[in-house]
Design a protein around this motif. Structure first.
Motif, PDB file in Angstrom:
ATOM      1  N   VAL A 194       0.773  -1.175   0.074  1.00  0.00           N
ATOM      2  CA  VAL A 194      -0.020   0.062  -0.003  1.00  0.00           C
ATOM      3  C   VAL A 194       0.880   1.303   0.068  1.00  0.00           C
ATOM      4  CG1 VAL A 194      -1.875   1.348   0.962  1.00  0.00           C
ATOM      5  CG2 VAL A 194      -1.915  -1.534   1.147  1.00  0.00           C
ATOM      6  N   TYR A 195       0.644   2.085  -1.050  1.00  0.00           N
ATOM      7  CA  TYR A 195       1.447   3.431  -0.987  1.00  0.00           C
ATOM      8  C   TYR A 195       0.514   4.379  -1.172  1.00  0.00           C
ATOM      9  CZ  TYR A 195       1.248   2.499  -5.857  1.00  0.00           C
ATOM     10  OH  TYR A 195       1.027   2.162  -7.279  1.00  0.00           O
ATOM     11  N   ASP A 196       0.890   5.750  -0.634  1.00  0.00           N
ATOM     12  CA  ASP A 196       0.130   7.019  -0.784  1.00  0.00           C
ATOM     13  C   ASP A 196       0.082   7.500  -2.165  1.00  0.00           C
ATOM     14  OD1 ASP A 196       2.324   8.121  -0.740  1.00  0.00           O
ATOM     15  OD2 ASP A 196       2.152   8.898   1.399  1.00  0.00           O
ATOM     16  N   ILE A 197      -0.390   8.549  -2.211  1.00  0.00           N
ATOM     17  CA  ILE A 197      -0.721   9.418  -3.602  1.00  0.00           C
ATOM     18  C   ILE A 197       0.763   9.524  -4.020  1.00  0.00           C
ATOM     19  CG2 ILE A 197      -1.392  11.242  -4.808  1.00  0.00           C
ATOM     20  CD1 ILE A 197      -3.569   8.787  -3.924  1.00  0.00           C
ATOM     21  N   ASP A 198       1.598  10.114  -3.108  1.00  0.00           N
ATOM     22  CA  ASP A 198       3.068  10.317  -3.294  1.00  0.00           C
ATOM     23  C   ASP A 198       3.811   9.252  -3.512  1.00  0.00           C
ATOM     24  OD1 ASP A 198       2.234  13.200  -2.921  1.00  0.00           O
ATOM     25  OD2 ASP A 198       2.672  13.013  -0.740  1.00  0.00           O
ATOM     26  N   ASP A 199       3.575   8.186  -3.486  1.00  0.00           N
ATOM     27  CA  ASP A 199       4.090   6.988  -3.722  1.00  0.00           C
ATOM     28  C   ASP A 199       5.085   6.399  -2.597  1.00  0.00           C
ATOM     29  OD1 ASP A 199       3.461   6.565  -6.293  1.00  0.00           O
ATOM     30  OD2 ASP A 199       5.063   7.516  -7.307  1.00  0.00           O
ATOM     31  N   ARG A 200       4.615   7.062  -1.425  1.00  0.00           N
ATOM     32  CA  ARG A 200       5.288   6.305  -0.231  1.00  0.00           C
ATOM     33  C   ARG A 200       4.867   5.241   0.271  1.00  0.00           C
ATOM     34  NH1 ARG A 200       9.980   9.266   0.410  1.00  0.00           N
ATOM     35  NH2 ARG A 200       9.698  11.408  -0.301  1.00  0.00           N
ATOM     36  N   VAL A 201       5.275   4.055   0.662  1.00  0.00           N
ATOM     37  CA  VAL A 201       5.005   3.095   1.175  1.00  0.00           C
ATOM     38  C   VAL A 201       4.393   3.079   2.303  1.00  0.00           C
ATOM     39  CG1 VAL A 201       5.540   0.616   1.611  1.00  0.00           C
ATOM     40  CG2 VAL A 201       6.594   1.687  -0.223  1.00  0.00           C
ATOM     41  N   THR A 202       3.152   2.500   2.717  1.00  0.00           N
ATOM     42  CA  THR A 202       2.437   2.579   3.920  1.00  0.00           C
ATOM     43  C   THR A 202       2.187   0.940   4.522  1.00  0.00           C
ATOM     44  OG1 THR A 202       0.255   2.592   2.988  1.00  0.00           O
ATOM     45  CG2 THR A 202       1.417   4.806   3.503  1.00  0.00           C
ATOM     46  N   PHE A 203       2.248   0.170   3.805  1.00  0.00           N
ATOM     47  CA  PHE A 203       2.023  -1.364   4.099  1.00  0.00           C
ATOM     48  C   PHE A 203       2.997  -2.097   3.100  1.00  0.00           C
ATOM     49  CE2 PHE A 203       0.043  -5.341   3.640  1.00  0.00           C
ATOM     50  CZ  PHE A 203      -0.182  -5.822   4.822  1.00  0.00           C
ATOM     51  N   TRP A 204       3.617  -3.264   4.065  1.00  0.00           N
ATOM     52  CA  TRP A 204       4.586  -4.116   3.211  1.00  0.00           C
ATOM     53  C   TRP A 204       4.596  -5.275   3.822  1.00  0.00           C
ATOM     54  CZ3 TRP A 204       7.850  -2.260  -0.894  1.00  0.00           C
ATOM     55  CH2 TRP A 204       8.986  -3.224  -1.315  1.00  0.00           C
ATOM     56  N   GLN A 262       9.358   4.872   2.160  1.00  0.00           N
ATOM     57  CA  GLN A 262      10.193   4.975   0.829  1.00  0.00           C
ATOM     58  C   GLN A 262       9.251   5.100  -0.306  1.00  0.00           C
ATOM     59  OE1 GLN A 262      13.495   5.225   0.954  1.00  0.00           O
ATOM     60  NE2 GLN A 262      13.367   4.967   3.090  1.00  0.00           N
ATOM     61  N   PRO A 263       9.703   5.960  -1.413  1.00  0.00           N
ATOM     62  CA  PRO A 263       9.189   5.925  -2.598  1.00  0.00           C
ATOM     63  C   PRO A 263       9.190   4.550  -3.264  1.00  0.00           C
ATOM     64  CG  PRO A 263      10.654   7.997  -2.323  1.00  0.00           C
ATOM     65  CD  PRO A 263      11.157   6.900  -1.307  1.00  0.00           C
ATOM     66  N   LEU A 264       7.874   3.926  -3.573  1.00  0.00           N
ATOM     67  CA  LEU A 264       7.901   2.574  -4.017  1.00  0.00           C
ATOM     68  C   LEU A 264       8.859   2.474  -5.318  1.00  0.00           C
ATOM     69  CD1 LEU A 264       6.924  -0.237  -4.001  1.00  0.00           C
ATOM     70  CD2 LEU A 264       4.876   0.492  -5.169  1.00  0.00           C
ATOM     71  N   HIS A 265       8.238   3.345  -6.425  1.00  0.00           N
ATOM     72  CA  HIS A 265       9.066   3.320  -7.594  1.00  0.00           C
ATOM     73  C   HIS A 265      10.502   3.675  -7.879  1.00  0.00           C
ATOM     74  CE1 HIS A 265       4.864   2.267  -8.880  1.00  0.00           C
ATOM     75  NE2 HIS A 265       4.516   3.551  -8.925  1.00  0.00           N
ATOM     76  N   GLU A 266      10.762   4.478  -6.756  1.00  0.00           N
ATOM     77  CA  GLU A 266      12.365   4.670  -6.977  1.00  0.00           C
ATOM     78  C   GLU A 266      13.248   3.442  -6.147  1.00  0.00           C
ATOM     79  OE1 GLU A 266      13.117   8.485  -5.014  1.00  0.00           O
ATOM     80  OE2 GLU A 266      11.913   9.591  -6.494  1.00  0.00           O
ATOM     81  N   LEU A 267      12.518   3.121  -5.001  1.00  0.00           N
ATOM     82  CA  LEU A 267      12.999   2.135  -4.420  1.00  0.00           C
ATOM     83  C   LEU A 267      13.454   0.579  -5.157  1.00  0.00           C
ATOM     84  CD1 LEU A 267      14.103   0.759  -1.470  1.00  0.00           C
ATOM     85  CD2 LEU A 267      11.546  -0.089  -1.387  1.00  0.00           C
ATOM     86  N   THR A 268      12.410   0.430  -5.943  1.00  0.00           N
ATOM     87  CA  THR A 268      12.251  -0.641  -6.740  1.00  0.00           C
ATOM     88  C   THR A 268      12.788  -0.352  -8.271  1.00  0.00           C
ATOM     89  OG1 THR A 268       9.829  -0.498  -7.238  1.00  0.00           O
ATOM     90  CG2 THR A 268      10.629  -1.855  -5.296  1.00  0.00           C
TER      91      THR A 268
END
Length: 736
Positions: free
Chosen positions: A135-145, A163-169
Motif C-alpha cells: 500500500v502506498y499513498d498518492i506520493d508513492d510512499r509505502v505505508t504497508f509492506w 520509501q518512494p515505491l517506484h524509486e526504491l524498486t
C-alpha cells in the motif's frame, strides 16, 4: 488512516508491553493514594481511564477488562476510605462520574481492541499469501509492506516503510511510462499489467501487478493497494520459448525446401519464406493453393495423391512441377507426414517441397547418356565389364551380354566367360584372369568365343585397374567384338599377299634381262665344258682327268642354273608366307647376284659391308628377298639420271641390339624432298611417271608383318638410305 497504524500494531506491540504495564500500575497507585488519602474535592478517580487506555494499547481484551474492573474496585475503595461513612451528594456524584468515565473508556477500549484484533488477523492472512501486497499513498510512499513483498523484493517492512515505491524498486513498464500508469489508476480506479523491478540484491524481476485506488467517503484518493506476483520464471520461459520459436522459424526459413503445414483436412495454414520466391502467400479465401502453382499436367496426379493421403492418413510422397513467380516450372518432391494426437487421430500435416530440378535434369541426362552409351556400344560392338577383385563380382553392359550371347538375367562370372571361350584359347583367358588376381595395372588380350550355334567370334578385351572412393579394387574394361576386323584383316592379308605376288611378277619382268643373263651364263658354261669333255675323250689317248674336271664344271654350272630358276619360280609362285630361320646376309648376297646384270647395265658400283658373317632372322625367304630387291631396284632407278658423280650402291647389315638386325640400302641418287618423305610408304604414291606406287607400301606391310620397321633417311640432292630392322631368331647367339 488505519494503514498508518498497522505498523505500530504489528511491529511495536511486543516492545511496548513491558514499558506500559509498569506505567499503568504507577498511575493507578498514584490515583488511588490521592483519591483515598487526600482531601482534594475533585473526581480524581477519572484518571483511572488513563490506566485502562494504557493497558488496552498493549494488552489483550481480557487484561483490559480485568484492569477496568480493578480500577472500578479501586475507585469504590478509595471513595469509602476518604469519607469514613459520611457521603455527601457531591462526593457520590464525583464517584459516579469517575465510574462512568472508567466504564465508558473500558467499553471503547475493548471495542477498539476487537477491531484491531480483526484487522490484525486479516493482516496475518495477507502475510500468509504468496503474493506481494503493498500500500502506498498518492506520493508513492509505502505505508504497508507484507511478507510476500519482503520475499519478492528483499527489503523488510521497516526498510520499505515511507520509501518512494517506484524509486526504491526502479519500476519500469514496457507498455507505458510510470506516470501514465498512475494517471490511469487515478482516472479509472485501477490498472493491471506487467512491470519490471529491481530487487535489493540487484536482480531484475518481472511481476504481474494489479493496482486498486482507495478513496475516502468523499471520493478523495487516499492510497493505492497493489498486489503483485513474481512472473520472472514464466517471463524468461516465454522469452526462451520466443527465442526458440524465432530460431526455429529462422532455421525453417533457411531450409532450401518449401516447408508448410496444414489442418487435418489439408488446407495449408503456414508456409516458410521459401514460398515467397514462388510468389505464394496464404489467404483466407484460398483453400487450394496447389491448383494455382502446380503444372496442369501434374495437377491430377498431385490432387489424387493428396486426397488419398488425407483419406488414409498415410504419408504423402509425390513429384510435380511447381511454378515460380517468374513463370518457370521446376520439379519438386512433395512429402508430408501427419501429426496425431494421443488417440491416433490426425491433428495436422507437416510437409516440405524439395527442389529436385537439377536432380531431375541429371537423371534425364543420365538416362540419355545411358541410352547413347547403349546405342554407341551396340554400333561399335563394344561392351563394358566391371570386375571386383578378388571376389570376381562382375557387372556387364547390355552389349556385353549380346557379345557373349547370354540372356540378360544370367549372373556374369569368370566361369561363364570360360564356358563361352574357344577351347584353343582357354589358356589366354586363364592367363588374363591370373594377371588380374595379381593386380597388374593393365590387361590386354584377344581370344575367340565359341557360341552355342557353333559360330566363332573374335573379341579383344582391355582393362585397367581402378581404385574407387569405396576402397574396393576393381577393373574397368571393354570387350570389343573384332570379328569383322579380323575377317577384314585376313582378307587384307590375302590381298596384300596377292599384291606382293603381282609386284614380284612385275619385278621379275623388269629383271628379265638380268635373269636371262644369269641363266644363260651357266648354260653357256655347261655347253663349253661339254665340248671340252668331248675333245678330251676324242683324243687317241683320252685324258680322263680333264674329262672329269669338265664334268665337274658342268655339274656346278647346272646347279647354279637350277638355283637361279628355283629362286625365280619361288618369287613367281603364289603361296602363303612360311617363316624359317635364314641368314639375312645370304639373302642380301642372292639379291645382288640376281641384279648383277641390272647393276652393270647402269654402271653402278656395288659396295658391301661384311656380308660373310651369319645374321640369323626368322623370316619368309621370298618376301624378305622381295623387300631387298625392291629397295635395290628403287636405288638403281634413283641413280639412272645421275651423271655428275659416281653411281654407288652400298648394302650394309649389322646387329642393332640383342634382339634386332638391320639392313640398309644407300644410293647416291637425287634424294627425296621433305614434302615427299612423309608419303613415301603410302599406297599408290610414286615419284616416277611409270611407277604404280605400291612397291614401298608392300615392303612396309611385309616388314611390319615380320615384327619389324622400315623407314627412309634422305637429303635432297645427296642420296637416300632405305633401311629396315627385323627381330633376330636367336638374340643370344649370333654366329660369325
Amino acid at each position: 488512516m488505519i494503514f498508518d497504524a498497522l505498523p505500530i500494531l504489528s511491529v511495536g506491540r511486543v516492545k511496548g508491553t513491558r514499558a506500559l504495564y509498569p506505567a499503568a500500575a504507577a498511575i493507578a497507585l498514584a490515583v488511588f493514594v490521592i483519591d483515598a488519602f487526600t482531601m482534594i474535592d475533585i473526581a480524581v478517580a477519572v484518571l483511572y481511564a488513563t490506566v485502562v487506555l494504557l493497558v488496552a494499547s498493549a494488552g489483550s481484551r481480557v487484561t483490559t477488562a480485568n484492569v477496568a474492573w480493578g480500577c472500578v474496585a479501586l475507585t469504590l475503595l478509595g471513595f469509602m476510605l476518604s469519607h469514613d461513612g459520611h457521603y455527601s451528594d457531591g462526593s457520590v456524584a464525583r464517584c459516579v462520574v469517575s465510574l462512568l468515565a472508567i466504564a465508558t473508556t473500558s467499553i471503547l477500549a475493548l471495542r477498539n481492541q476487537a477491531s484491531n484484533d480483526t484487522l490484525r488477523k486479516q493482516l496475518e492472512m495477507l502475510d500468509l499469501t504468496h503474493d506481494a501486497i503493498i500500500v502506498y499513498d498518492i506520493d508513492d510512499r509505502v505505508t504497508f509492506w507484507n511478507q510476500g513483498a519482503e520475499r519478492l523484493y528483499g527489503w523488510t517492512a521497516q526498510e520499505a516503510m515511507g520509501q518512494p515505491l517506484h524509486e526504491l524498486t526502479q519500476t519500469r513498464a514496457s507498455t507505458m511510462p510510470i506516470d501514465e500508469i498512475r494517471s490511469e489508476t487515478l482516472l479509472h480506479g485501477g490498472w493491471h499489467g506487467e512491470l519490471q523491478r529491481m530487487r535489493k540484491d540487484g536482480e531484475t524481476v518481472f511481476i504481474s501487478s494489479r493496482c486498486t485506488l482507495w478513496r475516502d467517503d468523499r471520493g478523495k484518493p487516499l492510497a493505492i493497494l497493489a498486489t503483485s506476483n513474481d512472473i520472472t520464471a514464466r517471463k524468461r520461459m516465454e522469452e526462451e520459448l520466443q527465442r526458440q520459436q524465432d530460431e526455429l522459424r529462422a532455421t525453417i526459413d533457411a531450409i532450401p525446401g518449401m516447408v508448410w503445414s496444414s489442418s487435418r483436412d489439408g488446407c495449408p495454414d503456414y508456409m516458410n519464406r521459401r514460398w515467397n520466391e514462388y510468389g505464394v502467400e496464404l489467404a483466407d479465401d484460398v483453400r487450394d493453393i496447389w491448383q494455382s502453382i502446380v503444372h496442369p499436367d501434374d495437377l491430377p496426379a498431385m490432387q489424387a495423391a493428396w486426397r488419398e493421403a488425407v483419406a488414409t492418413g498415410s504419408a504423402l510422397e509425390t513429384t510435380a512441377r511447381i511454378r515460380r513467380k517468374d513463370g518457370v516450372y521446376r520439379w519438386m518432391h512433395v512429402g508430408a507426414e501427419p501429426l496425431r494426437d494421443a488417440n491416433g487421430d490426425i491433428v495436422r500435416w507437416y510437409g516440405v517441397n524439395t527442389d529436385i530440378e537439377e536432380h531431375k535434369q541429371t537423371q534425364q541426362a543420365l538416362e540419355r547418356s545411358e541410352a547413347f552409351l547403349s546405342d554407341a556400344q551396340r554400333l561399335s560392338r563394344t561392351g563394358s565389364i566391371a570386375t571386383r577383385v578378388p571376389e570376381c563380382d562382375m557387372g556387364w553392359s547390355d552389349e556385353t551380354y549380346r557379345i557373349f550371347d547370354v540372356p540378360r538375367h544370367v549372373t556374369p562370372s569368370v566361369e561363364l566367360i570360360a564356358a563361352r571361350t574357344h577351347p584353343d584359347d582357354i589358356d589366354i583367358v586363364k592367363r588374363a584372369h591370373e594377371r588380374a588376381l595379381r593386380g597388374e595395372s593393365h590387361i590386354d588380350s584377344e581370344f575367340r568365343l565359341l557360341l552355342t550355334d557353333g559360330s566363332v567370334k573374335h573379341v579383344h578385351y582391355v582393362a585397367h585397374l581402378s581404385a574407387p572412393v569405396s576402397g574396393k579394387v576393381e577393373y574397368v574394361g571393354a570387350l570389343m567384338d573384332v570379328t569383322d576386323r579380323v575377317t577384314a584383316q585376313e582378307a587384307l592379308d590375302r590381298s596384300t599377299a596377292e599384291l606382293a605376288h603381282v609386284t614380284r611378277v612385275t619385278m621379275l619382268g623388269e629383271m628379265a634381262a638380268s635373269i636371262a643373263h644369269e641363266v644363260t651364263q651357266p648354260l653357256a658354261a655347261i655347253v663349253t665344258a661339254g665340248d671340252a669333255a668331248a675333245r678330251w675323250l676324242n683324243r687317241p689317248r683320252p685324258d680322263l682327268d680333264e674329262v672329269g674336271l669338265s664334268i665337274g664344271h658342268m655339274t656346278r654350272d647346272a646347279k647354279r642354273a637350277t638355283d637361279i630358276i628355283r629362286q625365280i619360280r619361288a618369287m613367281a609362285q603364289k603361296r602363303d608366307p612360311s617363316p624359317m630361320p635364314l641368314d639375312l646376309n645370304a639373302l642380301a648376297r642372292e639379291a645382288i647376284e640376281l641384279l648383277r646384270r641390272e647393276l652393270e647395265a647402269h654402271a653402278i658400283e656395288v659396295e658391301t659391308g661384311d656380308l660373310q658373317h651369319v645374321l640369323r632372322v626368322s623370316v619368309d625367304r621370298v618376301q624378305i628377298q622381295q623387300v631387298v630387291i625392291n629397295l635395290m631396284m628403287n636405288a638403281v632407278q634413283a641413280m639412272s639420271a645421275v651423271n655428275d658423280r659416281v653411281r654407288r650402291l652400298k648394302i650394309v647389315t649389322h646387329k642393332v641390339d640383342d634382339g634386332h638386325a638391320q639392313l640398309s640400302v644407300e644410293d647416291t641418287g637425287s634424294g627425296i624432298s621433305e614434302e615427299n618423305s612423309h608419303r613415301l610408304f603410302s599406297p599408290f604414291f610414286t615419284t616416277r611417271k611409270e611407277g604404280m606406287g605400291i612397291g614401298l607400301s608392300i615392303c612396309r606391310s611385309i616388314v611390319e608383318a615380320h615384327g619389324g620397321r622400315i623407314w627412309a633417311e634422305s637429303q635432297e640432292g645427296a642420296g637416300t638410305t632405305m633401311q629396315f630392322i627385323l627381330p633376330l631368331d636367336e638374340p643370344a647367339k649370333v654366329e660369325s
